[in-house]
Scaffold this motif. Structure first.
Motif, PDB file in Angstrom:
ATOM      1  N   SER A 190    -108.220  20.647  96.476  1.00 14.28           N
ATOM      2  CA  SER A 190    -107.897  19.466  95.686  1.00 14.28           C
ATOM      3  C   SER A 190    -108.922  18.378  95.985  1.00 14.28           C
ATOM      4  CB  SER A 190    -106.488  18.975  96.034  1.00 14.28           C
ATOM      5  OG  SER A 190    -106.175  17.815  95.306  1.00 14.28           O
ATOM      6  N   ILE A 241    -107.845  13.052  91.270  1.00 13.03           N
ATOM      7  CA  ILE A 241    -107.037  12.935  90.058  1.00 13.03           C
ATOM      8  C   ILE A 241    -107.928  12.291  89.001  1.00 13.03           C
ATOM      9  CG2 ILE A 241    -105.041  11.799  89.005  1.00 13.03           C
ATOM     10  CD1 ILE A 241    -104.236  13.999  90.923  1.00 13.03           C
ATOM     11  N   TRP A 289     -96.014  19.600  84.246  1.00 13.28           N
ATOM     12  CA  TRP A 289     -97.250  20.388  84.366  1.00 13.28           C
ATOM     13  C   TRP A 289     -97.165  21.706  83.612  1.00 13.28           C
ATOM     14  CZ3 TRP A 289    -101.305  17.838  85.861  1.00 13.28           C
ATOM     15  CH2 TRP A 289    -101.178  16.773  86.753  1.00 13.28           C
ATOM     16  N   GLU A 346    -105.074  17.168  87.566  1.00 13.31           N
ATOM     17  CA  GLU A 346    -105.319  17.484  88.968  1.00 13.31           C
ATOM     18  C   GLU A 346    -106.583  18.325  88.994  1.00 13.31           C
ATOM     19  OE1 GLU A 346    -100.941  17.843  90.995  1.00 13.31           O
ATOM     20  OE2 GLU A 346    -101.771  19.639  90.096  1.00 13.31           O
ATOM     21  N   TYR A 351    -109.707  20.396  90.962  1.00 20.70           N
ATOM     22  CA  TYR A 351    -109.939  21.237  92.128  1.00 20.70           C
ATOM     23  C   TYR A 351    -111.383  21.721  92.155  1.00 20.70           C
ATOM     24  CZ  TYR A 351    -104.876  21.363  92.222  1.00 20.70           C
ATOM     25  OH  TYR A 351    -103.550  21.007  92.257  1.00 20.70           O
TER      26      TYR A 351
END
Length: 151
Positions: free
Chosen positions: A5, A8, A105, A146, A148
């Motif tokens: 991660s 954002i 989500w 989100e 990654y």
């Protein structure tokens, strides 16, 4: 390989302009990216000028974004972002967009492949990493992802 991660990504869009239905290159919608930010432990940046999304619209229930955006970090560095992906027009997604409500989500398949470009030494890790993201609506034209890094 792992997913780490990183940040954002929040974005607000306006539009679209009338679509190009009937075009020999296929139907597209043009959305203006009016606000955006990247927020993570290694980066904080805001949109520095309007971005553009030449959204490919197809009859398979998916939209295919093609987005270009310029950012400036909180320490004054320029970062360019380009991404493509898939956005499934599920019933839950359409209902939430019409009602200006958020989605969960898993209410839609909203996935991105992100590429960055910067000359700033502090942010060169963006140039040499691959990024993917999952998204959801926060309301009409307001999206959160989100993001990654693939390691």
């Amino acid at each position: 390989m792992r997913l780490e991660s990183e940040f954002i990504y929040r974005v607000k869009t306006t539009g679209p302009l009338p679509d190009t239905k009937g075009s020999p290159r296929g139907e597209r919608q043009y959305w203006i990216v009016s606000e955006a930010e990247l927020e993570g432990s290694r980066i904080r940046a805001k949109l520095s000028a309007p971005g553009s999304d030449w959204m490919n619209v197809s009859n398979d229930g998916f939209w295919r974004p093609d987005v270009h955006m310029p950012f400036v970090t909180d320490d004054g560095e320029t970062i360019l972002l380009h991404y493509t992906g898939l956005v499934e027009q599920t019933a839950a997604f359409k209902k939430a967009a019409e009602a200006d409500r958020p989605t969960a989500w898993d209410d839609q398949y909203m996935r991105l492949m992100m590429n960055f470009d910067t000359g700033a030494a502090r942010y060169r890790w963006l140039n040499t990493s691959l990024f993917v993201a999952r998204g959801r609506l926060l309301g009409t034209g307001n999206i959160e992802y989100e993001c990654y890094r693939l390691t």
